[in-house]
Design a protein around this motif. Structure first.
Motif, PDB file in Angstrom:
ATOM      1  N   ASP A   7     -28.163  23.001  11.091  1.00 41.11           N
ATOM      2  CA  ASP A   7     -28.390  23.043  12.482  1.00 41.11           C
ATOM      3  C   ASP A   7     -28.138  24.126  13.189  1.00 41.11           C
ATOM      4  OD1 ASP A   7     -28.418  20.166  12.057  1.00 41.11           O
ATOM      5  OD2 ASP A   7     -26.433  19.888  12.044  1.00 41.11           O
ATOM      6  N   GLU A   8     -28.312  25.397  12.717  1.00 41.77           N
ATOM      7  CA  GLU A   8     -27.815  26.618  13.383  1.00 41.77           C
ATOM      8  C   GLU A   8     -29.252  27.265  13.789  1.00 41.77           C
ATOM      9  OE1 GLU A   8     -26.027  30.934  12.697  1.00 41.77           O
ATOM     10  OE2 GLU A   8     -25.659  29.521  11.301  1.00 41.77           O
ATOM     11  N   PHE A   9     -29.398  27.482  15.098  1.00 42.32           N
ATOM     12  CA  PHE A   9     -30.701  28.289  15.534  1.00 42.32           C
ATOM     13  C   PHE A   9     -30.648  29.748  14.829  1.00 42.32           C
ATOM     14  CE2 PHE A   9     -32.659  31.040  18.567  1.00 42.32           C
ATOM     15  CZ  PHE A   9     -34.074  30.454  18.523  1.00 42.32           C
ATOM     16  N   VAL A  10     -31.880  30.038  14.309  1.00 43.53           N
ATOM     17  CA  VAL A  10     -31.935  31.750  13.752  1.00 43.53           C
ATOM     18  C   VAL A  10     -32.915  32.330  14.913  1.00 43.53           C
ATOM     19  CG1 VAL A  10     -32.806  32.795  11.678  1.00 43.53           C
ATOM     20  CG2 VAL A  10     -31.723  30.538  11.402  1.00 43.53           C
ATOM     21  N   TYR A  11     -33.982  31.932  14.912  1.00 43.15           N
ATOM     22  CA  TYR A  11     -34.708  32.644  15.814  1.00 43.15           C
ATOM     23  C   TYR A  11     -35.958  31.947  16.301  1.00 43.15           C
ATOM     24  CZ  TYR A  11     -37.386  34.044  11.514  1.00 43.15           C
ATOM     25  OH  TYR A  11     -38.087  34.132  10.402  1.00 43.15           O
ATOM     26  N   ALA A  12     -36.984  32.434  16.973  1.00 37.86           N
ATOM     27  CA  ALA A  12     -38.124  31.891  17.470  1.00 37.86           C
ATOM     28  C   ALA A  12     -39.384  32.712  17.752  1.00 37.86           C
ATOM     29  CB  ALA A  12     -37.840  30.940  18.677  1.00 37.86           C
ATOM     30  N   TRP A  13     -40.521  32.286  17.605  1.00 41.68           N
ATOM     31  CA  TRP A  13     -41.814  33.086  18.033  1.00 41.68           C
ATOM     32  C   TRP A  13     -42.197  32.059  19.107  1.00 41.68           C
ATOM     33  CZ3 TRP A  13     -43.308  37.421  15.989  1.00 41.68           C
ATOM     34  CH2 TRP A  13     -42.757  37.797  14.446  1.00 41.68           C
ATOM     35  N   VAL A  14     -42.595  33.193  20.143  1.00 42.35           N
ATOM     36  CA  VAL A  14     -43.659  32.359  21.141  1.00 42.35           C
ATOM     37  C   VAL A  14     -45.195  32.594  20.653  1.00 42.35           C
ATOM     38  CG1 VAL A  14     -44.311  32.577  23.683  1.00 42.35           C
ATOM     39  CG2 VAL A  14     -42.070  33.184  23.059  1.00 42.35           C
ATOM     40  N   ILE A  15     -45.744  31.305  20.670  1.00 41.10           N
ATOM     41  CA  ILE A  15     -47.009  31.256  20.348  1.00 41.10           C
ATOM     42  C   ILE A  15     -47.938  30.636  21.436  1.00 41.10           C
ATOM     43  CG2 ILE A  15     -48.801  30.323  18.567  1.00 41.10           C
ATOM     44  CD1 ILE A  15     -46.519  30.636  16.529  1.00 41.10           C
ATOM     45  N   TYR A  16     -48.719  31.715  21.670  1.00 45.83           N
ATOM     46  CA  TYR A  16     -49.932  31.210  22.650  1.00 45.83           C
ATOM     47  C   TYR A  16     -51.220  30.598  21.957  1.00 45.83           C
ATOM     48  CZ  TYR A  16     -46.593  33.609  25.667  1.00 45.83           C
ATOM     49  OH  TYR A  16     -45.923  34.285  26.282  1.00 45.83           O
ATOM     50  N   CYS A  18     -54.004  29.769  23.688  1.00 49.17           N
ATOM     51  CA  CYS A  18     -55.313  29.904  24.511  1.00 49.17           C
ATOM     52  C   CYS A  18     -55.798  31.366  24.261  1.00 49.17           C
ATOM     53  CB  CYS A  18     -54.946  29.628  25.792  1.00 49.17           C
ATOM     54  SG  CYS A  18     -53.834  30.749  26.704  1.00 49.17           S
ATOM     55  N   GLU A  19     -56.979  31.696  24.377  1.00 47.89           N
ATOM     56  CA  GLU A  19     -57.621  32.878  24.278  1.00 47.89           C
ATOM     57  C   GLU A  19     -57.120  33.727  25.091  1.00 47.89           C
ATOM     58  OE1 GLU A  19     -61.832  32.940  23.579  1.00 47.89           O
ATOM     59  OE2 GLU A  19     -61.353  31.479  21.976  1.00 47.89           O
ATOM     60  N   MET A  20     -57.054  33.386  26.582  1.00 43.87           N
ATOM     61  CA  MET A  20     -56.487  34.030  27.644  1.00 43.87           C
ATOM     62  C   MET A  20     -55.088  34.765  27.329  1.00 43.87           C
ATOM     63  SD  MET A  20     -59.026  33.666  29.874  1.00 43.87           S
ATOM     64  CE  MET A  20     -58.069  34.239  31.452  1.00 43.87           C
ATOM     65  N   CYS A  21     -54.365  34.041  26.458  1.00 38.71           N
ATOM     66  CA  CYS A  21     -53.153  34.619  26.231  1.00 38.71           C
ATOM     67  C   CYS A  21     -52.724  35.242  25.057  1.00 38.71           C
ATOM     68  CB  CYS A  21     -52.327  33.342  26.019  1.00 38.71           C
ATOM     69  SG  CYS A  21     -52.271  32.280  27.576  1.00 38.71           S
ATOM     70  N   GLU A  22     -53.971  35.937  24.482  1.00 39.32           N
ATOM     71  CA  GLU A  22     -53.900  36.797  23.196  1.00 39.32           C
ATOM     72  C   GLU A  22     -53.154  37.908  23.731  1.00 39.32           C
ATOM     73  OE1 GLU A  22     -57.649  37.073  21.779  1.00 39.32           O
ATOM     74  OE2 GLU A  22     -57.540  34.992  21.056  1.00 39.32           O
ATOM     75  N   GLU A  23     -53.286  38.776  24.555  1.00 37.87           N
ATOM     76  CA  GLU A  23     -52.512  39.924  25.182  1.00 37.87           C
ATOM     77  C   GLU A  23     -51.072  39.821  25.141  1.00 37.87           C
ATOM     78  OE1 GLU A  23     -52.148  43.932  26.061  1.00 37.87           O
ATOM     79  OE2 GLU A  23     -53.514  42.820  25.193  1.00 37.87           O
ATOM     80  N   LYS A  24     -50.590  38.686  25.640  1.00 34.59           N
ATOM     81  CA  LYS A  24     -49.133  38.417  25.801  1.00 34.59           C
ATOM     82  C   LYS A  24     -48.686  38.311  24.117  1.00 34.59           C
ATOM     83  CE  LYS A  24     -48.070  36.480  30.205  1.00 34.59           C
ATOM     84  NZ  LYS A  24     -47.502  35.241  30.729  1.00 34.59           N
TER      85      LYS A  24
END
Length: 51
Positions: A7-16, A18-24
């Motif tokens: 139940d313990e949060f370890v980490y997360a990734w932000v995944i986009y 859309c192609e317009m978001c590839e730079e982020k």
């Protein structure tokens, strides 16, 4: 994408998806987590997310 140990949060990734978001996505992945403390790391990811 979030990772938990039980139940313990370890980490997360932000995944986009859309192609317009590839730079982020690239900027998030290039953050050097070893050189930043937790506050700096959070600030950097929020800066990228909000840009």
């Amino acid at each position: 994408m979030e990772y938990y140990y039980g139940d313990e949060f370890v980490y997360a990734w932000v995944i986009y998806s859309c192609e317009m978001c590839e730079e982020k996505q690239r900027l998030h992945l290039e953050v050097n987590e070893e050189k930043l403390n937790d506050d700096e790391l959070l600030s950097k990811h929020l800066e990228i997310y909000n840009s």
